[in-house]
Design a protein around this motif. Structure first.
Motif, short mmCIF file in Angstrom:
data_model
loop_
_atom_site.label_atom_id
_atom_site.label_comp_id
_atom_site.label_asym_id
_atom_site.label_seq_id
_atom_site.Cartn_x
_atom_site.Cartn_y
_atom_site.Cartn_z
N ASN B 34 -22.78 -12.27 -21.79
CA ASN B 34 -21.46 -11.50 -21.46
C ASN B 34 -21.35 -11.08 -20.04
OD1 ASN B 34 -18.50 -11.35 -21.65
ND2 ASN B 34 -19.02 -9.22 -22.45
N SER B 59 -27.59 -5.75 -30.18
CA SER B 59 -26.64 -7.00 -30.39
C SER B 59 -26.45 -7.15 -32.00
CB SER B 59 -27.54 -8.06 -29.84
OG SER B 59 -27.37 -8.16 -28.43
N ARG B 64 -29.46 -17.21 -32.14
CA ARG B 64 -29.30 -17.56 -30.53
C ARG B 64 -29.07 -16.60 -29.69
NH1 ARG B 64 -23.71 -17.21 -29.42
NH2 ARG B 64 -22.22 -17.77 -31.03
N PHE B 89 -21.49 -10.02 -39.88
CA PHE B 89 -20.69 -10.61 -38.98
C PHE B 89 -19.44 -10.38 -39.46
CE2 PHE B 89 -24.13 -13.85 -37.86
CZ PHE B 89 -25.09 -13.03 -37.30
N GLY B 90 -18.24 -10.23 -38.82
CA GLY B 90 -16.90 -9.82 -38.96
C GLY B 90 -16.23 -9.98 -37.68
N GLY B 114 -19.95 -3.86 -22.12
CA GLY B 114 -19.08 -4.40 -21.27
C GLY B 114 -17.49 -4.05 -21.56
N ALA B 117 -15.56 -9.02 -23.61
CA ALA B 117 -16.24 -10.17 -23.85
C ALA B 117 -15.46 -11.26 -23.20
CB ALA B 117 -16.62 -10.51 -25.27
N ASP B 120 -13.94 -13.87 -26.87
CA ASP B 120 -12.82 -13.19 -27.92
C ASP B 120 -11.95 -12.20 -27.27
OD1 ASP B 120 -13.54 -14.69 -30.15
OD2 ASP B 120 -15.41 -13.62 -30.15
N GLY B 123 -11.65 -6.56 -26.27
CA GLY B 123 -11.86 -5.20 -25.41
C GLY B 123 -11.82 -4.26 -26.37
N ALA B 126 -16.53 -1.54 -27.88
CA ALA B 126 -17.01 -0.53 -27.11
C ALA B 126 -16.55 0.83 -27.40
CB ALA B 126 -17.28 -0.66 -25.76
C1 FAD Z 1 -21.85 -15.57 -35.44
C2 FAD Z 1 -20.27 -14.92 -35.38
C3 FAD Z 1 -19.88 -14.72 -36.36
C4 FAD Z 1 -18.22 -14.16 -36.29
N1 FAD Z 1 -17.49 -13.84 -37.45
C5 FAD Z 1 -16.18 -13.46 -37.43
C6 FAD Z 1 -15.57 -13.35 -38.46
O1 FAD Z 1 -15.99 -13.62 -39.69
N2 FAD Z 1 -14.26 -12.86 -38.29
C7 FAD Z 1 -13.95 -12.48 -37.26
O2 FAD Z 1 -12.57 -12.16 -36.97
N3 FAD Z 1 -14.43 -12.65 -36.00
C8 FAD Z 1 -15.87 -13.14 -36.29
N4 FAD Z 1 -16.59 -13.12 -35.04
C9 FAD Z 1 -15.91 -12.98 -33.79
C10 FAD Z 1 -16.34 -11.41 -33.46
O3 FAD Z 1 -15.69 -10.62 -34.42
C11 FAD Z 1 -16.14 -10.86 -32.22
O4 FAD Z 1 -16.94 -11.67 -31.21
C12 FAD Z 1 -16.35 -9.39 -31.93
O5 FAD Z 1 -15.81 -8.67 -32.76
C13 FAD Z 1 -16.55 -8.91 -30.69
O6 FAD Z 1 -15.08 -8.82 -30.21
P1 FAD Z 1 -15.08 -9.33 -28.52
O7 FAD Z 1 -15.74 -10.58 -28.26
O8 FAD Z 1 -13.38 -9.21 -28.67
O9 FAD Z 1 -15.59 -7.97 -27.88
P2 FAD Z 1 -15.20 -7.01 -27.00
O10 FAD Z 1 -14.44 -6.05 -27.82
O11 FAD Z 1 -14.14 -7.82 -25.96
O12 FAD Z 1 -16.48 -6.49 -26.28
C14 FAD Z 1 -16.58 -5.19 -25.45
C15 FAD Z 1 -17.79 -5.05 -25.25
O13 FAD Z 1 -18.43 -4.43 -26.73
C16 FAD Z 1 -19.74 -5.04 -26.92
N5 FAD Z 1 -19.96 -6.21 -28.00
C17 FAD Z 1 -18.74 -6.95 -28.61
N6 FAD Z 1 -19.28 -7.66 -29.27
C18 FAD Z 1 -20.60 -7.50 -29.52
C19 FAD Z 1 -21.82 -7.95 -30.55
N7 FAD Z 1 -21.58 -8.65 -31.09
N8 FAD Z 1 -22.83 -7.36 -30.32
C20 FAD Z 1 -23.17 -6.35 -29.31
N9 FAD Z 1 -22.31 -5.87 -28.48
C21 FAD Z 1 -21.00 -6.49 -28.59
C22 FAD Z 1 -20.15 -5.83 -25.69
O14 FAD Z 1 -20.63 -4.87 -24.85
C23 FAD Z 1 -18.58 -5.94 -24.80
O15 FAD Z 1 -18.74 -6.37 -23.45
C24 FAD Z 1 -17.70 -13.53 -35.11
C25 FAD Z 1 -18.67 -13.95 -33.96
C26 FAD Z 1 -19.80 -14.30 -34.09
C27 FAD Z 1 -20.75 -14.61 -32.80
#
Ligand code: FAD
Ligand code: FAD
Lengths: 325, 256
Positions: B34, B59, B64, B89-90, B114, B117, B120, B123, B126
């Motif tokens: 990201n 992470s 992957r 995961f969630g 960050g 991301a 999604d 924000g 973090a």
């Molecule tokens: C395999 C997989 C399964 C998922 N399953 C679900 C699900 O069942 N239900 C659902 O609602 N969503 C699901 N998601 C989406 C997931 O919830 C979001 O991607 C996650 O909550 C992060 O939110 P965001 O991308 O909005 O991060 P933001 O809040 O925009 O991220 C801000 C910062 O937080 C940190 N951050 C965010 N995510 C991660 C992470 N995973 N690991 C480490 N640091 C992180 C990073 O520094 C990032 O820049 C899934 C995603 C994956 C990859």
């Protein structure tokens, strides 16, 4: 079923932003007969509390304190949680703005609640709410529901509609006294370097004339300001123009800048990078002026003129001056 | 100094999005760190260069994600932790709780992330993490200064700059402009293959999946309505401008 809704007023430079009224309108619709409250946090903000009943507020909570002059997460959390205690909300609405974006996850975590961010549409009422939000920089959308507990939402400005006419609610003003200890002042704002120019707030503007690197200099923005003046529009910019020093970062539109959804967006000398599109592709009508027919901005434009902006923009200004006179 | 970076792997910025059966298709997609997390990694490395210490990348995501962690290690981070157990995961609520559980098991002075991301993009994560850990946060930084215990963050607030002060430990989030991330060098890449990536499960973290179950669910994913193909105006420039203004006034009715 009726639900209580609490809105955080979006205050900028001592004024309520429009998104506040948009949130109140939405709150009134989704509360399904429940109570709608609004929280106003800041310093010297009491006057903002008047007249909010017309917009849908049953109760208006004001926390006015010097500690809230500038936004810091801890002090604002403390103040807002007092409002939560007083309002007992099921649903909490914040603006997806610098403050709302930052405070909402703090509150959601405190409440053990789910949050839906950057919402552009709300369907349903009371118990059955479905929220629409953009993902992948606006390349797609998801519909999200909250499955349990309280519901925290941040709302993208200029998307939900405020109430029409006077809703005739009480708008009962209640001042809450909050005292702040050292733990509420873990971070402090030492200084604010204000870069924002005066004029229309970009996130609220109905028309935006926006310039990119193609504008070539600070001077080059002049014809854009002239067009904006005729249209009653705000002036925005791409990152390219900001980085090149043609204008200040406060004008930046896009993923790291402001997200805007005006009725009309006129992109002048902007190539249309995905991070820029993230901030404007939901505009109702998009006009692109670019001398490169292959520029990606034309793919999202409703109207495109392939040509030199320094010819096209002044022509538009002249013609509009005549027509709108 | 113990420096942690929260890192998410995302689609490459330029990827086209394909939705199938209400989900975004991942087949054949190129993944990257990201971009905002890349700024966080770079800033972490600079802090380490200035103050000494270790940079650990954390992470939550499928296997992957390892590729993105390896890239961070090749840039100079020291080790990675990947929670790749699907029970972890969630939604943002869940991810923040998992990150907090990992981080509570180790010493830390500063946590970088960050501000959003690019996929999604909620924000939330973090900020939620800071709140879970009970430590302050300063978000959307374009400049960070750490001196002793003192942290000064230059926060981008809609174009204005707020100079915010706090003390360690703290969570900070990166905005574009914070720095220019370095590219991994060949030596860096070679070294990275020997650096440790620890995989953790719900059991390792002592987490009961039911306690971290998501609070939200995605009920549909769809592409925006295809816009009517835009109209590239033709003819003499004067006539194009006249036609444009005519249309904006009478067809779209967006000008008075
Ligand atoms: C395999 C997989 C399964 C998922 N399953 C679900 C699900 O069942 N239900 C659902 O609602 N969503 C699901 N998601 C989406 C997931 O919830 C979001 O991607 C996650 O909550 C992060 O939110 P965001 O991308 O909005 O991060 P933001 O809040 O925009 O991220 C801000 C910062 O937080 C940190 N951050 C965010 N995510 C991660 C992470 N995973 N690991 C480490 N640091 C992180 C990073 O520094 C990032 O820049 C899934 C995603 C994956 C990859
Ligand atoms: C993490 C990240 C976040 C970013 N966030 C943002 C963001 O929030 N907002 C943003 O805008 N960008 C953002 N960017 C940058 C983005 O990728 C682009 O670099 C930027 O948008 C380019 O700006 P531009 O279109 O003005 O410049 P260019 O891409 O250089 O385009 C200039 C255009 O002007 C045209 N032109 C030149 N002269 C004339 C003329 N006389 N008349 C008409 N047309 C002319 C050219 O044909 C060209 O298409 C981000 C990048 C990253 C990596």
């Amino acid at each position: 079923m009726a639900k209580n809704v609490l809105v955080l007023a979006d205050v900028r430079r001592g004024k309520l932003r429009n998104v506040t009224f948009e949130m109140l309108g939405a709150a009134h619709r989704i509360a399904d007969g429940g109570e709608v409250s609004i929280a106003i946090l800041g310093h010297g903000v009491e006057a903002l509390a008047e007249g909010l009943g017309a917009h849908g507020a049953d109760r208006v909570f004001v926390v006015d304190a010097p500690e809230l002059e500038h936004y810091t997460p801890d002090a604002h959390r403390k103040a807002f949680m007092e409002c939560v205690r007083a309002a007992n909300p099921d649903i909490l609405l914040f603006a997806h703005s610098a403050v709302g974006k930052d405070l909402a996850p703090v509150i959601a975590t405190r409440l053990g609640a789910g949050q839906v961010s950057d919402v552009v549409d709300i369907e349903g009422t009371g118990d059955s709410l479905t929220f629409t939000r953009p993902i992948y920089a606006g390349k797609a959308f998801t519909k999200v529901q909250v499955t349990e507990g309280k519901v925290v939402v941040t709302v993208r400005p200029n998307n939900l509609t405020p109430a029409e006419g006077d809703l005739g609610k009480a708008g009962q003003v209640e001042k809450l006294a909050v005292s702040f200890g050292p733990q509420d002042l873990a971070t402090v704002v030492k200084e604010i370097v204000q870069k924002t120019t005066s004029g229309v707030d970009l996130t609220e503007a109905k028309i935006i004339v926006s310039g990119g690197r193609g504008v070539k200099s600070a001077e080059g923005f002049k014809p854009l300001y002239e067009l904006a003046a005729v249209l009653g529009a705000a002036v925005g910019a791409s990152r390219g123009a900001c980085d090149a020093g043609y204008c200040d970062y406060a004008l930046q539109i896009g993923q790291t800048g402001k997200v805007v959804t005006p009725d009309l967006y006129i992109a002048c000398g902007i190539s249309g990078a995905i991070q820029h599109l993230a901030g404007m592709s939901n505009s109702k009508v998009i006009v692109a002026i670019n001398k490169d027919p292959e520029a990606p901005i034309f793919q999202v434009a409703d109207y495109g003129i392939v040509g030199d902006l320094f010819e096209v923009v002044p022509m538009m200004t002249e013609l509009l001056k005549k027509e709108l006179a | 100094m113990n420096i942690l970076v929260c890192l998410k792997q995302t689609f490459d910025t330029e990827e086209r999005i394909v939705v199938e059966n209400g989900r975004v298709k991942e087949d054949g997609v190129k993944f990257i760190i990201n971009p905002y997390d890349e700024y966080a990694v770079e800033e972490a490395l600079r802090l380490k260069e200035e103050h000494g210490g270790e940079v650990t990348v954390v992470s939550v995501g499928p296997s992957r994600f390892e590729e993105a962690i390896r890239t961070a290690l090749a840039m100079g981070a020291d080790e990675g932790i990947l929670a790749d157990d699907p029970a972890l995961f969630g939604d943002e609520y869940t991810v923040a709780k998992v990150l907090a559980a990992i981080i509570r098991q180790r010493p830390y002075d500063i946590i970088l992330a960050g501000n959003q991301a690019i996929d999604d993009g909620s924000g939330q994560v973090a900020v939620r993490l800071a709140e879970e850990l009970g430590i302050p946060h300063i978000s959307t930084l374009t400049k960070l200064v750490v001196e002793g215990n003192q942290v000064t963050g230059y926060r981008d607030a809609e174009g204005d700059v707020e100079v915010v002060q706090g003390t360690l430990p703290v969570v900070v989030t990166a905005q574009q402009g914070l720095n220019d991330p370095r590219y991994p060098t060949l030596i860096g890449i070679r070294k990275a293959s020997k650096k440790p990536i620890t995989r953790v499960t719900a059991a390792d973290l002592g987490l009961n999946p039911d306690d971290i179950r998501p609070r939200t669910k995605v009920v549909d994913t769809f592409l925006p309505k295809p816009k009517q193909a835009g109209k590239i105006l033709q003819g003499e420039l004067q006539d194009q401008v006249r036609e444009l203004i005519q249309s904006l006034r009478t067809v779209d009715k967006v000008i008075g």
